[in-house]
Design a protein around this motif. Structure first.
Motif, mmCIF file in Angstrom:
data_model
loop_
_atom_site.group_PDB
_atom_site.id
_atom_site.type_symbol
_atom_site.label_atom_id
_atom_site.label_comp_id
_atom_site.label_asym_id
_atom_site.label_seq_id
_atom_site.Cartn_x
_atom_site.Cartn_y
_atom_site.Cartn_z
ATOM 1 N N TYR A 77 -34.494 35.028 11.080
ATOM 2 C CA TYR A 77 -34.627 35.566 9.760
ATOM 3 C C TYR A 77 -35.702 34.560 8.976
ATOM 4 O O TYR A 77 -36.242 35.125 7.989
ATOM 5 C CB TYR A 77 -33.573 36.145 9.133
ATOM 6 C CG TYR A 77 -33.760 37.125 7.910
ATOM 7 C CD1 TYR A 77 -34.688 38.290 8.012
ATOM 8 C CD2 TYR A 77 -33.293 37.278 6.896
ATOM 9 C CE1 TYR A 77 -34.899 39.143 7.261
ATOM 10 C CE2 TYR A 77 -33.361 38.013 5.884
ATOM 11 C CZ TYR A 77 -34.179 39.242 6.255
ATOM 12 O OH TYR A 77 -34.554 40.100 5.036
ATOM 13 N N PRO A 115 -35.257 41.887 12.807
ATOM 14 C CA PRO A 115 -36.233 42.696 12.177
ATOM 15 C C PRO A 115 -37.830 42.164 12.669
ATOM 16 O O PRO A 115 -38.064 41.254 13.459
ATOM 17 C CB PRO A 115 -35.943 41.969 10.791
ATOM 18 C CG PRO A 115 -34.767 41.221 10.889
ATOM 19 C CD PRO A 115 -34.494 41.067 12.308
ATOM 20 N N GLU A 159 -34.498 45.989 13.054
ATOM 21 C CA GLU A 159 -33.834 46.263 11.852
ATOM 22 C C GLU A 159 -34.591 46.481 10.568
ATOM 23 O O GLU A 159 -35.370 45.343 10.347
ATOM 24 C CB GLU A 159 -32.580 44.992 11.743
ATOM 25 C CG GLU A 159 -31.974 44.949 10.558
ATOM 26 C CD GLU A 159 -30.737 44.164 10.499
ATOM 27 O OE1 GLU A 159 -30.781 43.163 11.161
ATOM 28 O OE2 GLU A 159 -29.924 44.255 9.490
ATOM 29 N N VAL A 161 -35.440 45.822 6.634
ATOM 30 C CA VAL A 161 -34.852 45.094 5.687
ATOM 31 C C VAL A 161 -35.364 45.533 4.228
ATOM 32 O O VAL A 161 -36.275 46.099 4.331
ATOM 33 C CB VAL A 161 -35.344 43.809 5.994
ATOM 34 C CG1 VAL A 161 -34.601 43.198 7.323
ATOM 35 C CG2 VAL A 161 -36.898 43.314 6.238
ATOM 36 N N SER A 169 -38.970 48.889 5.900
ATOM 37 C CA SER A 169 -37.973 48.593 4.784
ATOM 38 C C SER A 169 -37.234 50.070 4.376
ATOM 39 O O SER A 169 -36.028 50.035 4.609
ATOM 40 C CB SER A 169 -38.492 48.026 3.550
ATOM 41 O OG SER A 169 -39.661 48.625 2.971
ATOM 42 N N HIS A 197 -28.620 46.726 3.401
ATOM 43 C CA HIS A 197 -30.330 46.569 3.175
ATOM 44 C C HIS A 197 -30.423 48.153 2.414
ATOM 45 O O HIS A 197 -31.135 48.270 1.638
ATOM 46 C CB HIS A 197 -30.815 46.829 4.632
ATOM 47 C CG HIS A 197 -30.608 45.283 5.026
ATOM 48 N ND1 HIS A 197 -31.226 44.772 6.280
ATOM 49 C CD2 HIS A 197 -29.650 44.052 4.706
ATOM 50 C CE1 HIS A 197 -30.844 43.542 6.678
ATOM 51 N NE2 HIS A 197 -29.929 43.306 5.812
ATOM 52 N N ASP A 234 -28.932 41.166 -0.980
ATOM 53 C CA ASP A 234 -28.248 41.637 0.276
ATOM 54 C C ASP A 234 -27.151 40.637 0.624
ATOM 55 O O ASP A 234 -27.509 39.549 1.279
ATOM 56 C CB ASP A 234 -29.515 41.315 1.195
ATOM 57 C CG ASP A 234 -29.143 41.576 2.738
ATOM 58 O OD1 ASP A 234 -28.285 42.073 3.023
ATOM 59 O OD2 ASP A 234 -29.896 41.110 3.651
ATOM 60 N N GLU B 273 -34.842 38.659 -0.719
ATOM 61 C CA GLU B 273 -35.018 39.994 -1.463
ATOM 62 C C GLU B 273 -35.952 39.676 -2.852
ATOM 63 O O GLU B 273 -36.386 40.471 -3.367
ATOM 64 C CB GLU B 273 -33.926 40.648 -1.723
ATOM 65 C CG GLU B 273 -32.991 40.974 -0.600
ATOM 66 C CD GLU B 273 -31.850 39.933 -0.354
ATOM 67 O OE1 GLU B 273 -32.379 38.864 0.587
ATOM 68 O OE2 GLU B 273 -30.935 39.604 -1.087
#
Lengths: 294, 294
Positions: A77, A115, A159, A161, A169, A197, A234, B273
């Motif tokens: 990530y 992701p 995935e 995010v 997203s 998320h 998150d 984020e």
């Protein structure tokens, strides 16, 4: 509810197939797990990497814990991957996922996912750049689906995010990605939807609503990451903490949507400073709370 | 005080040498930086890796920002490396640092460093295993110092971390490591001491005291990571937040210990984020606060 654990809680602490399978099966009483690349780095030289990965697969098999999928974690990530600003970085993103697929095949696990990655700060503000890079990412994923099928995998996962600078997203983004890939890939691509998320209110506001996700892209959801959160960051807290996701809410959602296969994978990320004893006890307590609500 | 920035704040956001150097030089007004492997993964294939890394080196050079050192970040911190439970994992830890040294040499940066890594939960409780693995880690580091010298580096660094399951964590551990390596390595190994690690009270209690670190192992400290913290977790907050480290405390410490070269490297880790705008403004504000106190 069908409950499993993403293995992020264990990184650095309980290593090796037999040892970690014992934690999952005996200490937590779980039969399903999602492997994390934070335990085995897809970039490691493939011979050593696959030997270590196979040891996890064997340990979990011996303990009768099913590894449903292999997923990118904290280390993965950290980089931009498919949506990076240069062709060279995007090629490395593609190679990263390809190597993860190879490792997944070596473990005889059917699914790998991650992701897509973030755009750079500059690209995120440029709709034309976003679109061009996105098109390239779709092509890369189609290519990888071919490689994955040949390697014996049966699906891939992406995935969403909670960042406007990444893609997908929102639920609408996620549906778009699914439609854009539909029929183009050699094996299905599905969504791994993380409750924390989806419920990130600074970005999604009144759309921070899991029922909305089910309405918009529920057909494409392969499984869920579950975590406790305050909706403001998150968090990846455990359910031993108060927050906006309760075991009761999870159980009610499972029943109302008549879910059967889309495992709730506990994805708890502890500060590295937490002690091993604390983490193990906290995981046990959380599984107990979730079982009681089910 | 000599102020610089570890580039962790920028990962995923401002990529490429020219772009990121502009942020550091023009937006933040800093002349010193520490590169993070979260921007370029040492495991990437070496040709691409070094090309991308050299682009950062060139961009920073053109902007007259000195990259003092290359350091492991979040992704590297995810694995066990030198203190892992199996010889195979420890060899991968050594190879990881070796590859990072190669990348550092390609960038013509004089120093590379990282934490040693954690013991597994089981090994951490077994003094004999700890000692055996530690001895092996020392040998690996001596080997790597030879490789680093040949590659043109002038020092290596190890960062103590606030975990009893890792080594070194305390000031006494850190001194022991320095003494054990003294004279054995081809180039000096120094400590990268992080204020937020040293002030972690759950582990260090009344020894969570930077003056104590200076008394015990001050001679070996190559530079400092600075971060805001509440002392309860390894926060890596910025100085725009309240906590137990103030710019005034940092300035007073710098003066009292007559520091000259041991750069204060702001190591701020934002939640992914947070928006890019927020991060940039927050970094600017923090540098201003630190400059005012200096």
């Amino acid at each position: 509810m069908k409950l499993g654990a993403n293995l992020s809680f264990a990184i650095k602490r309980w290593l090796g197939g037999d040892r970690l399978a014992k934690v999952v099966k005996e200490d937590l009483g779980l039969d399903h797990a999602q492997f994390t690349w934070d335990l085995v780095d897809p970039w490691w030289p493939s011979a050593e990497r696959d030997r270590i990965a196979r040891d996890y697969a064997a340990g979990f098999k011996a303990a009768s814990v099913t590894i449903e999928s292999n997923f990118g974690g904290l280390a993965s990530y950290t980089y931009n991957h498919f949506l990076a600003p240069t062709p060279e970085l995007r090629a490395l993103g593609k190679e990263h996922f390809k190597r993860a697929i190879d490792m997944t095949a070596a473990m005889e696990v059917p699914t790998a996912g991650m992701p897509f990655g973030p755009y750079s700060a500059d690209d995120a503000l440029d709709p034309r750049r976003r679109e061009d890079i996105y098109r390239e990412a779709l092509e890369a994923l189609v290519d990888l689906s071919r490689h994955a099928r040949k390697s014996g995998l049966t699906s891939l996962m992406i995935e969403p995010v909670p960042l406007a600078t990444e893609f997908p997203s929102s639920a609408a983004d996620s549906l778009k990605l699914m439609k854009d890939l539909d029929g183009a890939t050699d094996i299905p691509v599905r969504l791994m939807v993380d409750w924390g998320h989806a419920l990130f209110t600074p970005l999604f506001k009144e759309d921070a609503d899991m029922d909305l996700w089910m309405r918009i892209c529920g057909d494409y959801i392969g499984a869920f990451h579950i975590q406790q959160t305050d909706g403001l960051l998150d968090r990846h807290w455990n359910f031993t903490r108060d927050g906006i996701v309760t075991p009761e809410i999870l159980a009610d959602f499972w029943k109302r949507h008549k879910l059967t296969d889309q495992t709730y994978l506990l994805e708890i990320i502890y500060p590295f400073e937490e002690t091993d004893d604390f983490v193990l006890e906290d995981m046990k307590k959380a599984v107990r709370l979730l079982r009681q609500a089910a």
